[in-house]
Enzyme design. Structure first.
Site: not given
Lengths: 218, 309
Positions: A151, A144
């Site tokens: 991102e 994550y």
């Protein structure tokens, strides 16, 4: 009749989960193969089709209730992924050769391969092996973080290209007195990551605790 | 009478419990808890314990009732569950700050040269509709603030402090968002007739809305008590929540006259929120006035937006 529909539903869910499992597996395989054979600049181009397919299909998860998670957790997660895939990588090809694309795709695909395999086995056979359960609720601890940094990094890298182009922008004057600035929207989305990612991370930590302690009891 | 005060997990909140007169009210108990825990009565939620695992809603202790009303038989002991609701503010404070934002922020966009910070240079030509919109907007929020202080009667005294931040974020952001577009240097006005229809209809709805609020006020006694009543008169004979109907339509009037997407987004969000409230109120009234045991039966009515809902 009810039994027939629940069987149909199970078949559909099994097929859905395994299709997406295969899709993400293809993404990972293509990424690694391209990385080895021709270099990181070509990775996006090689993996584009399965990536667009697998990530876009995740939209079905929301209204199908395939994954029983609260809307506050699934909508931002899928929304941010779609924004990255379509709104950044697909819309601004200048970003595609960056190294962060590699870490992004590897983080996403490993997570999703495990997740869809886990849910697929659960739908098909009613249970999944405990090591898979452990992986499902543990890999995010690292993936994550790498995923979300990639991102945010890619949005940041795209910013100058977004500013230079007028893509997706609506300018005044117009009859409906509306304007939209994609550059500002991208910055706002980056801003949402600031409170959003710790929120998601703690949510997943709680889920992990619940899932793993439940499996111990069984 | 001896009262044990415990948390929801069963932990003792007030050590050794509280000793009170047999004639004591719930308010007396709250005052005693206040002394011991330093938690003001407004943030105390006191309920009777429920059986673990039971799905039933716990009975909330009304501060006006006597403690005797909650003991079983002649029992000399009572266990109450204490929940700290956190810091509270009065509804008047909450509403005042909610509405103050839009009332002050909107004129900023009209009067001050804010658009140069958004990259727009040169003189700004102000259309008549923009001036009327300013008056309309300020009238609306001034009306809301005045109603808060001089008309509304609240059934609940307080609201959690966190609601102030949430609601202010909502009103202030939307207010600025709409003000940005209506006062924009590149604003395109609608035709004269459309503007007059929009503002005219909107003003009519605002006046009706004010009248609705007067009717609602008269349903409650001055102390805010009196429980639920069937709203009657004027538009309430047709719609349960005529106050929301008129509120929604007055925003529609504003949007017809000013024509911004931002305004319509606000209209949709506000309608959604008010529709949820209206359904809850309609359900509550229908349940309360079921026509049994001499209770009046709630008449057939639209909920919020005739002829659809």
């Amino acid at each position: 009749m009810a039994g027939f529909f629940s069987l149909l539903r199970r078949l559909y869910l099994t097929a859905y989960n395994f299709t997406l499992f295969v899709g993400w597996f293809q993404v990972l395989f293509t990424v690694l193969k391209t990385l080895k054979e021709s270099g990181h600049e070509n990775v996006y181009h090689a993996a584009e089709k399965p990536l667009l397919f697998a990530q876009t299909a995740a939209v079905l998860e929301n209204d199908e209730g395939l994954v029983r998670s609260p809307v506050t957790a699934t909508v931002p997660q899928i929304g941010s992924r779609l924004f990255l895939v379509w709104g950044i990588l697909w819309s601004f090809p200048e970003t595609r050769t960056h190294l962060l694309v590699i870490s992004l795709l590897i983080s996403w695909s490993i997570t999703e391969i495990i997740r869809y395999l886990f849910f697929g086995l659960k739908e098909a056979f009613g249970s999944a092996p405990s090591w898979l359960l452990w992986l499902r609720y543990s890999t995010f601890l690292v993936l994550y973080l790498t995923g979300i940094s990639s991102e945010v990094g890619l949005i940041y890298i795209a910013l100058p290209f977004i500013k230079a182009s007028d893509k997706y922008c609506i300018r005044m004057p117009n009859k409906w007195n509306f304007s939209f600035d994609y550059y500002c929207a991208a910055i706002a989305i980056m801003g949402i990551y600031v409170p959003g990612s710790p929120h998601m991370y703690t949510y997943m930590l709680a889920q992990r605790k619940r899932a793993l302690s439940k499996s111990k009891k069984d | 009478m001896k009262v044990a005060v415990v948390s929801r997990s069963g932990r003792e909140v007030v050590k050794g419990g509280i000793q009170l007169d047999d004639s004591a009210t719930v308010a007396d108990l709250q005052e005693a808890i206040h002394k011991r825990t330093k938690k003001h009565p407004s943030r105390q939620r006191l309920t009777l314990p429920v059986q673990p695992g039971s799905k039933e809603r716990p009975v909330v202790l009304n501060y006006k009732k006597s403690l005797k009303d909650f003991t079983s038989g002649n029992s000399e002991t009572l266990t109450v569950v204490f929940k700290d609701l956190g810091p509270q503010v009065s509804y008047r404070t909450l509403f005042f700050f909610e509405y103050l934002g839009p009332l002050l922020l909107y004129p900023v966009f009209y009067y001050f040269p804010v658009y140069q910070y958004f990259g727009y240079k040169g003189e700004r030509v102000i259309h008549p509709v923009q001036t009327y919109a300013l008056y309309y907007w300020c009238f609306h929020y001034a009306k809301r603030i005045l109603e808060t202080f001089f008309v509304h009667r609240f059934s609940h005294a307080t609201s959690p402090l966190s609601n102030v931040f949430r609601n202010c974020a909502y009103y202030w952001t939307f207010g600025s968002y709409i003000a940005y577009y209506v006062n924009h240097p590149h604003y395109t006005p609608v035709g004269d007739l459309q503007m007059k229809i929009g503002f005219g209809f909107g003003i009519l709805c605002q006046i009706s809305n004010f009248y609705c609020h007067i009717i609602l006020k008269n349903l409650r006694r001055p102390d805010g008590e009196g429980g639920y009543q069937i709203p009657k008169g004027f538009l309430f004979n047709i719609v349960t929540c005529a106050n929301y109907t008129t509120e929604i339509y007055q925003w529609l009037g504003f949007n017809i006259a000013t024509q911004t997407i931002a305004g319509y987004i606000f209209l949709v969000v506000a309608t959604f929120i008010m529709t949820n409230w209206a359904f809850a109120k309609h359900r509550r009234l229908k349940k309360l006035f079921d026509g049994k045991d001499g209770r009046p039966r709630y008449p057939r009515r639209w909920i919020i937006l005739p002829p659809f809902l």
